[in-house]
Design a protein around this motif. Structure first.
Motif, short mmCIF file in Angstrom:
data_model
loop_
_atom_site.label_atom_id
_atom_site.label_comp_id
_atom_site.label_asym_id
_atom_site.label_seq_id
_atom_site.Cartn_x
_atom_site.Cartn_y
_atom_site.Cartn_z
N SER A 23 9.37 43.61 33.92
CA SER A 23 9.91 43.63 35.27
C SER A 23 11.43 43.55 35.24
CB SER A 23 9.36 42.46 36.10
OG SER A 23 7.99 42.62 36.30
N ARG A 24 11.98 42.73 34.35
CA ARG A 24 13.44 42.62 34.23
C ARG A 24 14.05 43.96 33.81
NH1 ARG A 24 13.21 37.48 30.91
NH2 ARG A 24 12.89 35.93 32.51
N VAL A 25 13.43 44.59 32.82
CA VAL A 25 13.93 45.88 32.35
C VAL A 25 13.89 46.89 33.50
CG1 VAL A 25 13.50 47.82 30.80
CG2 VAL A 25 13.36 45.48 29.94
N ALA A 26 12.79 46.92 34.23
CA ALA A 26 12.65 47.85 35.36
C ALA A 26 13.73 47.57 36.41
CB ALA A 26 11.26 47.75 35.97
N TYR A 27 13.99 46.30 36.69
CA TYR A 27 15.02 45.96 37.67
C TYR A 27 16.40 46.39 37.18
CZ TYR A 27 18.16 43.44 40.69
OH TYR A 27 19.18 43.14 41.55
N LEU A 28 16.68 46.16 35.92
CA LEU A 28 17.98 46.56 35.40
C LEU A 28 18.16 48.07 35.45
CD1 LEU A 28 18.27 44.13 32.38
CD2 LEU A 28 19.71 44.14 34.42
N LEU A 29 17.09 48.80 35.28
CA LEU A 29 17.18 50.25 35.33
C LEU A 29 17.34 50.79 36.76
CD1 LEU A 29 14.47 51.24 32.71
CD2 LEU A 29 16.95 51.54 32.51
N THR A 30 16.78 50.09 37.73
CA THR A 30 16.80 50.61 39.10
C THR A 30 17.79 49.90 40.00
OG1 THR A 30 15.04 49.12 39.82
CG2 THR A 30 14.37 51.28 38.95
N GLY A 31 17.98 48.61 39.80
CA GLY A 31 18.89 47.84 40.66
C GLY A 31 18.28 47.39 41.97
N GLN A 32 17.04 47.73 42.22
CA GLN A 32 16.35 47.35 43.45
C GLN A 32 14.98 46.81 43.09
OE1 GLN A 32 17.66 47.66 46.58
NE2 GLN A 32 19.55 48.46 45.68
N HIS A 33 14.59 45.69 43.71
CA HIS A 33 13.30 45.09 43.38
C HIS A 33 12.13 46.02 43.69
CE1 HIS A 33 14.72 41.19 42.13
NE2 HIS A 33 15.57 41.19 43.16
N PHE A 129 21.05 44.72 26.91
CA PHE A 129 19.94 43.87 27.32
C PHE A 129 18.81 43.95 26.30
CE2 PHE A 129 15.96 43.01 29.58
CZ PHE A 129 16.22 41.72 30.00
N GLU A 130 18.46 45.18 25.92
CA GLU A 130 17.39 45.37 24.93
C GLU A 130 17.90 45.17 23.51
OE1 GLU A 130 14.11 46.04 25.31
OE2 GLU A 130 14.29 45.89 27.47
N ASP A 131 19.22 45.16 23.31
CA ASP A 131 19.85 44.94 22.02
C ASP A 131 19.42 46.00 20.99
OD1 ASP A 131 21.68 43.62 20.42
OD2 ASP A 131 20.16 42.27 19.57
N LEU A 132 19.36 47.25 21.44
CA LEU A 132 19.01 48.34 20.54
C LEU A 132 20.28 48.89 19.88
CD1 LEU A 132 16.42 50.42 22.62
CD2 LEU A 132 15.99 48.60 20.97
#
Length: 186
Positions: A23-33, A129-132
């Protein structure tokens, strides 16, 4: 899922264990809950249909993240760039030692991230965030390492332009820590 998944219990356990991070990754990608919820749901529906094969990969979470990145790219291409206008400026706050600085930094960062292009935002999420690594990020996004490096540079430069306050807020804690280190070495 009602018959959609071969190993219904295994899929449910996976989702329950990884839901917060995904969910955090999805939020960071979209910026909207709500967009993040839609993105994660779309990715999980696709993964559910292939769960037997995905669960045997050894890292189903990485597979789900890749599906989310690809879904985000598809939606971005469908709608092209949406211009995000913040609803007014960032309010002025008195500096308080109660954690308000962290909230202000987060709001500044969210607003600045919302004004980046999709690719710039994705590169920052993957790298920081993912540290890739740059190579791993390039593989996920399907581009070259050079593109990842240039997009990272452009995105960080744009963040500095869009939210110069972030640099000032981040510098102060670093200067305090540097002072502590200097005192210890005396």
């Amino acid at each position: 899922m009602g018959g959609l998944v071969d190993d219904d219990a295994g899929f449910r356990e996976f989702v329950e264990a990884r839901l917060v991070r995904l969910s955090r990754v999805a939020y960071l990608l979209t910026g909207q809950h709500h967009d993040a919820e839609d993105l994660l749901q779309a990715a999980l529906v696709k993964v559910a249909a292939r769960w037997r094969r995905v669960s045997g990969t050894g890292d189903p979470e990485a597979y789900v993240r890749k599906v989310m990145y690809n879904e985000r790219i598809l939606s971005w291409r469908r709608w092209r760039r949406q211009v995000v206008q913040p609803a007014g400026g960032v309010p002025e706050f008195d500096r308080a030692p109660d954690g308000a600085d962290a909230v202000v930094r987060r709001l500044l960062l969210e607003r600045a991230l919302a004004r980046l292009t999709w690719r710039q935002r994705a590169v920052l999420v993957l790298r920081y965030f993912e540290d890739l690594s740059t190579a791993e990020t390039a593989a996920v996004l399907g581009c070259s390492v050079g593109t990842v490096k240039s997009q990272t540079s452009h995105a960080l430069g744009r963040l500095r332009t869009l939210a110069p306050e972030l640099a000032e807020l981040m510098r102060e804690p670093m200067e305090v820590e540097r002072g502590r280190v200097e005192e210890r070495t005396r």
